[in-house]
Write a protein that holds these residues in place. Sequence first.
Motif, mmCIF file in Angstrom:
data_model
loop_
_atom_site.group_PDB
_atom_site.id
_atom_site.type_symbol
_atom_site.label_atom_id
_atom_site.label_comp_id
_atom_site.label_asym_id
_atom_site.label_seq_id
_atom_site.Cartn_x
_atom_site.Cartn_y
_atom_site.Cartn_z
ATOM 1 N N GLU A 94 26.625 31.288 50.127
ATOM 2 C CA GLU A 94 26.300 30.313 51.161
ATOM 3 C C GLU A 94 25.139 29.423 50.719
ATOM 4 O OE1 GLU A 94 26.935 28.443 54.846
ATOM 5 O OE2 GLU A 94 28.108 29.975 53.803
ATOM 6 N N ASP A 95 25.304 28.126 50.911
ATOM 7 C CA ASP A 95 24.239 27.155 50.648
ATOM 8 C C ASP A 95 23.458 26.983 51.946
ATOM 9 O OD1 ASP A 95 22.608 25.058 50.055
ATOM 10 O OD2 ASP A 95 24.205 23.592 49.717
ATOM 11 N N CYS A 96 22.434 27.778 52.119
ATOM 12 C CA CYS A 96 21.699 27.790 53.386
ATOM 13 C C CYS A 96 21.025 26.452 53.675
ATOM 14 C CB CYS A 96 20.655 28.905 53.365
ATOM 15 S SG CYS A 96 21.360 30.552 53.137
ATOM 16 N N ALA A 97 20.549 25.782 52.627
ATOM 17 C CA ALA A 97 19.843 24.512 52.819
ATOM 18 C C ALA A 97 20.810 23.366 53.093
ATOM 19 C CB ALA A 97 18.993 24.195 51.595
ATOM 20 N N GLY A 98 21.983 23.399 52.420
ATOM 21 C CA GLY A 98 22.912 22.287 52.536
ATOM 22 C C GLY A 98 24.065 22.506 53.475
ATOM 23 N N GLU A 99 24.061 23.620 54.216
ATOM 24 C CA GLU A 99 25.134 23.906 55.169
ATOM 25 C C GLU A 99 26.502 23.857 54.496
ATOM 26 O OE1 GLU A 99 24.947 24.881 58.456
ATOM 27 O OE2 GLU A 99 22.827 25.103 57.982
ATOM 28 N N GLY A 100 26.605 24.502 53.356
ATOM 29 C CA GLY A 100 27.879 24.538 52.647
ATOM 30 C C GLY A 100 28.011 25.827 51.861
ATOM 31 N N GLN A 101 28.751 25.774 50.766
ATOM 32 C CA GLN A 101 28.992 26.947 49.936
ATOM 33 C C GLN A 101 28.897 26.572 48.469
ATOM 34 O OE1 GLN A 101 32.973 27.919 51.203
ATOM 35 N NE2 GLN A 101 32.267 29.317 52.813
ATOM 36 N N PHE A 102 28.280 27.434 47.675
ATOM 37 C CA PHE A 102 28.306 27.299 46.224
ATOM 38 C C PHE A 102 29.463 28.137 45.676
ATOM 39 C CE2 PHE A 102 23.600 26.778 46.955
ATOM 40 C CZ PHE A 102 23.574 25.422 46.657
ATOM 41 N N TRP A 103 30.256 27.545 44.789
ATOM 42 C CA TRP A 103 31.374 28.236 44.155
ATOM 43 C C TRP A 103 31.146 28.261 42.645
ATOM 44 C CZ3 TRP A 103 36.466 29.524 46.310
ATOM 45 C CH2 TRP A 103 36.496 29.436 47.709
ATOM 46 N N ILE A 104 31.264 29.440 42.056
ATOM 47 C CA ILE A 104 31.201 29.585 40.601
ATOM 48 C C ILE A 104 32.492 30.245 40.144
ATOM 49 C CG2 ILE A 104 29.990 30.589 38.640
ATOM 50 C CD1 ILE A 104 27.463 30.609 40.301
ATOM 51 N N ARG A 105 33.232 29.554 39.279
ATOM 52 C CA ARG A 105 34.487 30.088 38.745
ATOM 53 C C ARG A 105 34.293 30.377 37.257
ATOM 54 N NH1 ARG A 105 35.302 25.641 41.911
ATOM 55 N NH2 ARG A 105 36.550 25.921 43.799
ATOM 56 N N GLN A 106 34.564 31.596 36.881
ATOM 57 C CA GLN A 106 34.380 32.013 35.489
ATOM 58 C C GLN A 106 35.726 32.444 34.912
ATOM 59 O OE1 GLN A 106 30.927 34.538 34.319
ATOM 60 N NE2 GLN A 106 32.497 35.996 33.676
ATOM 61 N N TYR A 107 36.146 31.781 33.822
ATOM 62 C CA TYR A 107 37.423 32.071 33.174
ATOM 63 C C TYR A 107 37.167 32.578 31.760
ATOM 64 C CZ TYR A 107 39.235 29.245 37.009
ATOM 65 O OH TYR A 107 39.527 28.747 38.259
#
Length: 217
Positions: A94-107
Motif C-alpha cells: 500500500e502507498d500510504c502517502a499516495g493513496e495507491g499501491q506499489f507493485w513489484i514484479r520479479q521474473y
Amino acid sequence: MQHDTAARHCDIVLDTRFRDLLGEAAWNALPISVRKRFGKRLRGGASVVYQGEVVAMRRTFPGYVLSQLARLVGGPLPHDMSSLRQPAVVTVTEDCAGEGQFWIRQYGRATGFPQVIHSSKRFAGPTGIEEYIGCGIGMALQVAAGQDALIFKSDHYFLQVGSLRFRLPSWLSPGKLTITHRDLGDTRFLFSLTLTSRLFGELIHQDALFHDMEIDL
C-alpha cells in the motif's frame, strides 16, 4: 509453487476502490477469490506476495525492439524470453502517502539476475485509476469484469512533469496494453499481459500462473 504473504490479518482492511470503479453488479459477478484479492487494503507498510511461474511468452521483432527501448524508462515490459518456466514473484504494498499501491514484479531468467518491474497504481485521473512506470510516464486504465476475470486496459498514456500533465498522442503510444487477472479456481489465478499495435498486431504476450491463500476479511 507456493504462496507466501508478509501481511497479517491485523494489517488488512476492507477496500472498496476496485468495487467502486466496476460498479456493484459487475463486482458481485466476479468469483469470490478475485473479490478477496482486490477487496483488501494493506496498512502499516504491510505487503502481500504472490509466487508463481511464467508459463507462456510470445514476442515479435517489433515487440523486442520496443521492450529494449522501454528499458530506458525503467523496463516496464518483459524483455527476456528465457523467463519462460522460471519463477515469478509479485509484491503489492500500500502507498500510504499516495493513496495507491506499489507493485513489484520479479521474473526469473535462465541466467543472471531476474528482471524486476516497478510500478505504482493510483486511484486518480479521468478514468479513476492510473499506473505509473517511472520517468514521469504513466497510463490511464479502464477496468472491466470479464468471465472469471478482472481486466485492465490502457485508455491513454501521459507524461507528468511536476504539476503539468501531457496526454501523449496516439502515434507516440507503444500500443494497447491489456492485463487480465483470471481466476482458475483451487487458489490459482493467471496473470496475462498483452501489448498490441494497430500497425504490427500483437507485440508481446506473457502468462504467469500464481497460487494464493484465501484471506478472509
